[in-house]
Design an enzyme around this catalytic site. Structure first.
Site, PDB file in Angstrom:
ATOM      1  N   ASP A   1       0.807  -1.227   0.000  1.00 12.47           N
ATOM      2  CA  ASP A   1       0.000   0.000   0.000  1.00 12.47           C
ATOM      3  C   ASP A   1       0.838   1.275   0.000  1.00 12.47           C
ATOM      4  O   ASP A   1       0.423   2.315   0.533  1.00 12.47           O
ATOM      5  CB  ASP A   1      -0.967   0.018   1.201  1.00 12.47           C
ATOM      6  CG  ASP A   1      -1.867  -1.196   1.208  1.00 12.47           C
ATOM      7  OD1 ASP A   1      -2.212  -1.670   0.111  1.00 12.47           O
ATOM      8  OD2 ASP A   1      -2.220  -1.666   2.310  1.00 12.47           O
TER       9      ASP A   1
ATOM     10  N   LYS B   1       1.816   2.279  -5.036  1.00 13.16           N
ATOM     11  CA  LYS B   1       2.387   1.760  -6.289  1.00 13.16           C
ATOM     12  C   LYS B   1       1.481   2.082  -7.480  1.00 13.16           C
ATOM     13  O   LYS B   1       1.953   2.496  -8.540  1.00 13.16           O
ATOM     14  CB  LYS B   1       2.566   0.229  -6.184  1.00 13.16           C
ATOM     15  CG  LYS B   1       3.532  -0.181  -5.082  1.00 13.16           C
ATOM     16  CD  LYS B   1       3.588  -1.685  -4.911  1.00 13.16           C
ATOM     17  CE  LYS B   1       2.353  -2.292  -4.328  1.00 13.16           C
ATOM     18  NZ  LYS B   1       2.070  -1.944  -2.918  1.00 13.16           N
TER      19      LYS B   1
ATOM     20  N   GLY C   1      -4.541  -4.170  -3.902  1.00 11.46           N
ATOM     21  CA  GLY C   1      -5.542  -3.138  -4.179  1.00 11.46           C
ATOM     22  C   GLY C   1      -4.773  -1.879  -4.526  1.00 11.46           C
ATOM     23  O   GLY C   1      -4.169  -1.273  -3.654  1.00 11.46           O
ATOM     24  N   HIS C   2      -4.738  -1.533  -5.791  1.00 13.89           N
ATOM     25  CA  HIS C   2      -3.931  -0.394  -6.252  1.00 13.89           C
ATOM     26  C   HIS C   2      -4.873   0.743  -6.657  1.00 13.89           C
ATOM     27  O   HIS C   2      -5.674   0.593  -7.580  1.00 13.89           O
ATOM     28  CB  HIS C   2      -3.037  -0.806  -7.418  1.00 13.89           C
ATOM     29  CG  HIS C   2      -2.005  -1.825  -7.013  1.00 13.89           C
ATOM     30  ND1 HIS C   2      -1.064  -2.315  -7.876  1.00 13.89           N
ATOM     31  CD2 HIS C   2      -1.753  -2.420  -5.819  1.00 13.89           C
ATOM     32  CE1 HIS C   2      -0.295  -3.175  -7.226  1.00 13.89           C
ATOM     33  NE2 HIS C   2      -0.698  -3.265  -5.984  1.00 13.89           N
TER      34      HIS C   2
ATOM     35  N   GLN D   1       1.883  -6.029  -3.270  1.00 15.09           N
ATOM     36  CA  GLN D   1       2.318  -6.167  -1.885  1.00 15.09           C
ATOM     37  C   GLN D   1       3.591  -5.329  -1.662  1.00 15.09           C
ATOM     38  O   GLN D   1       3.827  -4.383  -2.387  1.00 15.09           O
ATOM     39  CB  GLN D   1       2.541  -7.640  -1.503  1.00 15.09           C
ATOM     40  CG  GLN D   1       1.262  -8.461  -1.408  1.00 15.09           C
ATOM     41  CD  GLN D   1       0.705  -8.881  -2.752  1.00 15.09           C
ATOM     42  OE1 GLN D   1       1.382  -9.523  -3.542  1.00 15.09           O
ATOM     43  NE2 GLN D   1      -0.536  -8.537  -3.023  1.00 15.09           N
TER      44      GLN D   1
HETATM   45  P1  GDP Z   1      -0.811   0.460  -3.528  1.00 14.36           P
HETATM   46  O1  GDP Z   1      -1.419  -0.849  -3.095  1.00 14.36           O
HETATM   47  O2  GDP Z   1       0.656   0.515  -3.260  1.00 14.36           O
HETATM   48  O3  GDP Z   1      -1.144   0.843  -4.933  1.00 14.36           O
HETATM   49  O4  GDP Z   1      -1.460   1.564  -2.580  1.00 14.36           O
HETATM   50  P2  GDP Z   1      -3.014   1.674  -2.145  1.00 14.36           P
HETATM   51  O5  GDP Z   1      -3.804   2.162  -3.283  1.00 14.36           O
HETATM   52  O6  GDP Z   1      -3.460   0.434  -1.473  1.00 14.36           O
HETATM   53  O7  GDP Z   1      -2.917   2.746  -0.979  1.00 14.36           O
HETATM   54  C1  GDP Z   1      -2.402   4.010  -1.193  1.00 14.36           C
HETATM   55  C2  GDP Z   1      -3.480   5.029  -0.790  1.00 14.36           C
HETATM   56  O8  GDP Z   1      -2.891   6.289  -0.657  1.00 14.36           O
HETATM   57  C3  GDP Z   1      -4.554   5.202  -1.840  1.00 14.36           C
HETATM   58  O9  GDP Z   1      -5.755   5.543  -1.220  1.00 14.36           O
HETATM   59  C4  GDP Z   1      -4.035   6.368  -2.687  1.00 14.36           C
HETATM   60  O10 GDP Z   1      -5.092   7.083  -3.330  1.00 14.36           O
HETATM   61  C5  GDP Z   1      -3.403   7.212  -1.621  1.00 14.36           C
HETATM   62  N1  GDP Z   1      -2.239   8.002  -2.034  1.00 14.36           N
HETATM   63  C6  GDP Z   1      -1.254   7.703  -2.924  1.00 14.36           C
HETATM   64  N2  GDP Z   1      -0.314   8.665  -2.927  1.00 14.36           N
HETATM   65  C7  GDP Z   1      -0.718   9.593  -2.010  1.00 14.36           C
HETATM   66  C8  GDP Z   1      -0.151  10.808  -1.530  1.00 14.36           C
HETATM   67  O11 GDP Z   1       0.938  11.240  -1.921  1.00 14.36           O
HETATM   68  N3  GDP Z   1      -0.848  11.474  -0.562  1.00 14.36           N
HETATM   69  C9  GDP Z   1      -2.031  11.035  -0.078  1.00 14.36           C
HETATM   70  N4  GDP Z   1      -2.635  11.746   0.869  1.00 14.36           N
HETATM   71  N5  GDP Z   1      -2.588   9.893  -0.509  1.00 14.36           N
HETATM   72  C10 GDP Z   1      -1.928   9.174  -1.447  1.00 14.36           C
HETATM   73  P1  IMO Z   2      -0.940  -4.104  -2.311  1.00 15.47           P
HETATM   74  O1  IMO Z   2      -0.480  -4.618  -3.662  1.00 15.47           O
HETATM   75  C1  IMO Z   2      -1.003  -4.648   1.998  1.00 15.47           C
HETATM   76  C2  IMO Z   2      -1.097  -8.742   3.500  1.00 15.47           C
HETATM   77  C3  IMO Z   2      -2.365  -9.195   4.197  1.00 15.47           C
HETATM   78  C4  IMO Z   2      -1.792 -10.224   5.170  1.00 15.47           C
HETATM   79  C5  IMO Z   2      -0.682 -10.864   4.356  1.00 15.47           C
HETATM   80  C6  IMO Z   2      -1.084 -12.156   3.662  1.00 15.47           C
HETATM   81  O2  IMO Z   2      -2.228  -3.403  -2.344  1.00 15.47           O
HETATM   82  O3  IMO Z   2       0.165  -3.357  -1.643  1.00 15.47           O
HETATM   83  P2  IMO Z   2      -2.642 -12.799   1.614  1.00 15.47           P
HETATM   84  O4  IMO Z   2      -3.985 -12.314   1.204  1.00 15.47           O
HETATM   85  O5  IMO Z   2      -1.577 -12.552   0.608  1.00 15.47           O
HETATM   86  O6  IMO Z   2      -2.676 -14.222   2.105  1.00 15.47           O
HETATM   87  O7  IMO Z   2      -2.269 -11.925   2.934  1.00 15.47           O
HETATM   88  O8  IMO Z   2      -0.297  -9.907   3.381  1.00 15.47           O
HETATM   89  N1  IMO Z   2      -1.295  -8.205   2.144  1.00 15.47           N
HETATM   90  C7  IMO Z   2      -1.229  -6.916   1.839  1.00 15.47           C
HETATM   91  N2  IMO Z   2      -1.037  -5.836   2.628  1.00 15.47           N
HETATM   92  N3  IMO Z   2      -1.100  -4.495   0.656  1.00 15.47           N
HETATM   93  C8  IMO Z   2      -1.252  -5.562  -0.141  1.00 15.47           C
HETATM   94  O9  IMO Z   2      -1.217  -5.476  -1.490  1.00 15.47           O
HETATM   95  C9  IMO Z   2      -1.370  -6.849   0.448  1.00 15.47           C
HETATM   96  N4  IMO Z   2      -1.555  -8.084  -0.047  1.00 15.47           N
HETATM   97  C10 IMO Z   2      -1.500  -8.909   1.008  1.00 15.47           C
HETATM   98  O10 IMO Z   2      -2.991  -8.129   4.863  1.00 15.47           O
HETATM   99  O11 IMO Z   2      -1.203  -9.559   6.257  1.00 15.47           O
HETATM  100 MG    MG Z   3      -2.921  -1.562  -1.822  1.00 19.23          MG
END
Ligand code: GDP
Ligand code: IMO
Ligand code: MG
Length: 423
Positions: A13, A16, A40-41, A223
């Protein structure tokens, strides 16, 4: 040409999706190489928000090829749902979303097994997203899995039923796990028809051929490195290699074809699910980070655990991945803090250490924290790196010097264009 890589340096998270979406226009192909719908991107642009789980984050860039590589595990139901949303947004992906024939399929029963496994672990549960990731990779390494290419085999249904029956017999050990297989199976069968209509490739030949032809490829990690099956905080990890090495196996490219490795870190740290987290703040400061950063999982909605930046942890993942540039995201989340801390070193029974120990679960570490003055201002109007407040620039330059890798981009908000490029 070489494959550039974007991946998370923490526990996932890191942002990416946003960075891949931004950089995608510089590439011809964006490819996911591991993980599955546990990811979840989040992408935000033009007032719209999309959360992608299986589809690469280059899908909204016109003309760009998006490839789901062989290291990915695909849940047809999630993929079909995602494609519907993308279609509804008016995006045509018909000839530019490619599936690797060797990618493995997540069956409905894999998800039930995930649930059963977590149930059995009780208090020790991993906090899995319950998307069936672990059981699917287990069937892959156990040599029982079903692959995308198998969808076109005459005996596909026989193999599906054999695997399903095996899962059902295992599930008898867990009577407390309830499920409605008939309903899910019907959705799954419908969804594999959608998959059958998508273009398939032999990923290894496709990617190497594209590189030979001068195409630019960006590999999108899912991840984070601390969730890597080999080098993460085992057993509180996911079931794939999330580090750069995973690009080689997940796409079928040789190590010398890896180019830039862009590591992403938040300006602080989060983790969702169970497992060790040395800099976690279980107090009102952690609460404030969660509130300001809206730290709730993009896949499960669970609150994310929050803490300070951790230099031994980041140095470890910079080393594992061969990171050549760093992107810092969510710096704006720190705007209202009087001071901001960074764990510079770990304190262990045998003294100071800058190494992540063998087992963080069994060897909790103390922290030597350095304190930085906050900048206490909004970054809304900051459009150039040089215009960041001095305290923010200082914070970033200290991180850069401690990690020994240049920070090339800083994200100041969730929107596509809220990104400062360092010249
Ligand atoms: P990913 O899994 O690495 O793609 O990241 P996620 O989407 O799960 O989580 C990142 C969260 O932070 C999302 O809700 C994005 O919209 C938000 N986000 C990304 N970059 C920024 C930033 O620079 N500032 C803020 N406030 N939110 C951000
Ligand atoms: P993105 O790509 C954050 C975590 C789960 C759990 C562990 C194992 O959005 O960064 P799994 O479902 O793979 O058996 O879970 O890994 N986990 C993540 N945490 N971002 C993710 O993906 C994750 N994908 C799995 O919360 O601790
Ligand atoms: Mg994510």
């Amino acid at each position: 040409m070489k494959v550039d890589v974007i991946l998370g340096l923490q526990w996932g998270d890191e942002g990416k999706g946003k960075i891949v979406d931004y950089l995608a226009t510089r590439y011809d192909i964006v490819a996911r190489f591991q993980g599955g719908p546990n990811a979840g991107h989040t992408l935000k642009f033009d007032g719209k928000k999309f959360v992608l789980h299986t589809v690469p984050s280059g899908i909204f860039r016109e003309g760009l090829i998006n490839l789901i590589g062989n290291g990915v595990v695909i849940d047809p139901i999630t993929l079909a749902r995602e494609l519907r949303q993308i279609e509804e947004a008016g995006v045509d992906f018909s000839d530019r979303l490619l599936l690797a024939r060797k990618a493995h399929l997540i069956l409905p029963t894999h998800r039930y097994l995930d649930l059963a496994s977590e149930h059995a672990k009780g208090k020790e549960k991993i906090g899995s997203t319950l998307k069936g990731i672990g059981p699917t990779y287990m069937d892959k390494t156990g040599r029982n899995g079903l692959r995308v290419g198998d969808l076109f085999e005459k005996d596909f249904e026989i193999h599906y039923n054999t695997l399903k029956e095996k899962h059902l017999s295992l599930l008898q050990l867990y009577p407390e796990v309830e499920f409605d297989l008939a309903a899910e199976e019907a959705k799954w069968m419908e969804a594999i028809e959608v998959m059958r209509s998508l273009p398939l490739v032999n990923c290894e030949y496709y990617i190497n051929g594209a590189l030979d032809a001068g195409k630019k490829v960006l590999a999108e990690g899912a991840q984070g490195s601390m969730l890597d099956i080999d080098y993460g905080t085992y057993p509180f990890v996911t079931s794939s290699n999330t580090i750069t090495a995973g690009v080689c196996t997940g796409l079928g490219v040789a190590p010398q074809r890896i180019g830039e490795v862009i590591g992403i870190t938040k300006a602080y740290c989060t983790r969702v699910g169970s497992g060790p987290f040395p800099t976690e703040l279980e107090d009102e400061v952690g609460e404030l980070l969660r509130k300001e950063g809206q730290e709730f999982g993009a896949t499960t909605g669970r609150p994310r655990r929050c803490g300070w930046l951790d230099i031994p942890q980041l140095s470890y993942t910079v080393m594992l991945n061969g990171v050549t540039q760093i992107v810092v995201t969510k710096i704006d989340v720190l705007n209202n803090f009087d001071d901001v801390k960074i764990a510079r070193t770990y304190l262990t029974d045998s003294g100071l250490s800058s190494e992540v120990p063998f087992d963080l679960c069994k060897t909790p570490v103390g922290l030597e924290l350095e304190i930085f003055r906050g900048w206490k201002q909004s970054l809304e109007e900051v459009h150039r790196f040089e215009d960041l407040p001095e305290a923010a620039r200082n914070y970033l330059s200290v991180v850069e010097s401690w990690l020994g890798v240049p920070i090339t981009m800083v994200s100041t908000g969730p929107e596509r264009n809220q990104l400062l490029l360092k010249s």
